[in-house]
Design an enzyme around this catalytic site. Structure first.
Site, PDB file in Angstrom:
ATOM      1  N   SER A 143       0.860  -1.186   0.000  1.00 45.62           N
ATOM      2  CA  SER A 143       0.000   0.000   0.000  1.00 45.62           C
ATOM      3  C   SER A 143       0.892   1.230   0.000  1.00 45.62           C
ATOM      4  O   SER A 143       2.037   1.181   0.485  1.00 45.62           O
ATOM      5  CB  SER A 143      -0.886   0.007   1.249  1.00 45.62           C
ATOM      6  OG  SER A 143      -1.485   1.273   1.450  1.00 45.62           O
ATOM      7  N   TYR A 156      -1.679   0.757  10.489  1.00 50.73           N
ATOM      8  CA  TYR A 156      -1.640   0.304   9.096  1.00 50.73           C
ATOM      9  C   TYR A 156      -0.310   0.670   8.450  1.00 50.73           C
ATOM     10  O   TYR A 156       0.278  -0.134   7.719  1.00 50.73           O
ATOM     11  CB  TYR A 156      -2.806   0.923   8.333  1.00 50.73           C
ATOM     12  CG  TYR A 156      -3.025   0.347   6.949  1.00 50.73           C
ATOM     13  CD1 TYR A 156      -3.145  -1.021   6.755  1.00 50.73           C
ATOM     14  CD2 TYR A 156      -3.120   1.183   5.836  1.00 50.73           C
ATOM     15  CE1 TYR A 156      -3.353  -1.550   5.489  1.00 50.73           C
ATOM     16  CE2 TYR A 156      -3.334   0.667   4.574  1.00 50.73           C
ATOM     17  CZ  TYR A 156      -3.447  -0.697   4.403  1.00 50.73           C
ATOM     18  OH  TYR A 156      -3.654  -1.222   3.137  1.00 50.73           O
TER      19      TYR A 156
END
Length: 258
Positions: A143, A156
């Site tokens: 990501s 995250y």
């Protein structure tokens, strides 16, 4: 006279795709199957997998990538069906958007389990087969959260930074075995579940993530990139591919036309 026995064939275009029950994982299965690949689709939700298998002709295998037993069973299942040359690790996700001051242990632990340890367990289980193949490919979906931290993203960010780091280490370790290691790094992608899962199932909060963004990426866009990367001639390694919508010039700059 010696009997003319053909040499065993090495499977090609045989992929295992995790996270296949929804979003980018499901779109990747559809893309690879459309391009003529043999695919084993892997996810926890067996009902969704069966539906995808009926639609695409992929083989379905219900497994949790964080479970050692499930991963071992999956590796045996794949070996019994001729092996693989490509492992595509899509399974992952985010939970929570809390600042560090109110970080939730369960959210952080889940993100590390699925993004980091799940990827490691899949890679570890399939490396012997990919080495034996001689032209193996591993693609990890990380990501843009792995490239730049942001407020409320600590858990995250940390998980995806970890997955990014292990991908780089893997590339260094496995080049001598002719295994190419690819990292696909998506920015803003609108899927049915990512923001919804991250924000506790609140549909209004999830919708706001994409408010005013004219053309966010969708799962099929990322699947096209994955399909391209793993279909190139094997001597070409796309080490890292960052893919964002034009409206997202950087993690911190997103054009919204409200």
């Amino acid at each position: 006279m010696a009997e003319n026995i053909p040499a065993p064939t090495v499977p090609s275009k045989h992929a295992v795709v995790t996270g296949a029950s929804s979003g980018i994982g499901a779109a990747t299965v559809r893309k690879l199957r459309a391009d003529g690949w043999h695919v084993v689709a892997v996810a926890r939700r067996a009902d969704r997998l069966e539906q995808l298998a009926k639609e695409t002709g992929a083989l379905a295998f219900a497994a949790d990538v964080t479970s050692d037993d499930d991963v071992a069973d999956l590796a045996a299942f794949v070996a019994e069906r001729g092996g693989l040359d490509t492992l595509v690790n899509i399974a992952g996700g985010a939970r929570g958007a809390d600042p560090m001051a109110t970080a939730v242990n369960d959210d952080w632990e889940w993100m590390f389990q699925v993004n980091v340890l799940g990827t490691m367990k899949m890679v570890r289980a399939f490396l012997p087969a990919l080495r034996a193949h001689g032209h193996g490919t591993i693609l990890n979906l990380t990501s843009s959260a792995a490239l730049a931290p942001y407020e409320g993203g600590g858990g995250y960010n940390a998980a995806k930074f970890g997955q990014h780091a292990l991908t780089g280490a893997l590339r260094l370790e496995e080049a001598e075995h002719n295994i190419r290691v690819i990292e696909v790094v998506p920015g803003l992608v609108r899927t049915d579940e990512f923001a919804l899962n991250r924000l506790g199932g609140d549909p209004d909060a999830a919708a706001k993530v994409y408010d005013g963004v004219a053309e966010p990426l969708v799962a099929e866009d990322v699947a096209d990139v994955v399909g391209y990367a793993v279909s190139l001639p094997h001597h070409i390694n796309l080490d890292q591919i960052v893919v964002r919508p034009v409206a997202q010039a950087a993690n911190h700059k997103l054009i919204r036309k409200l």
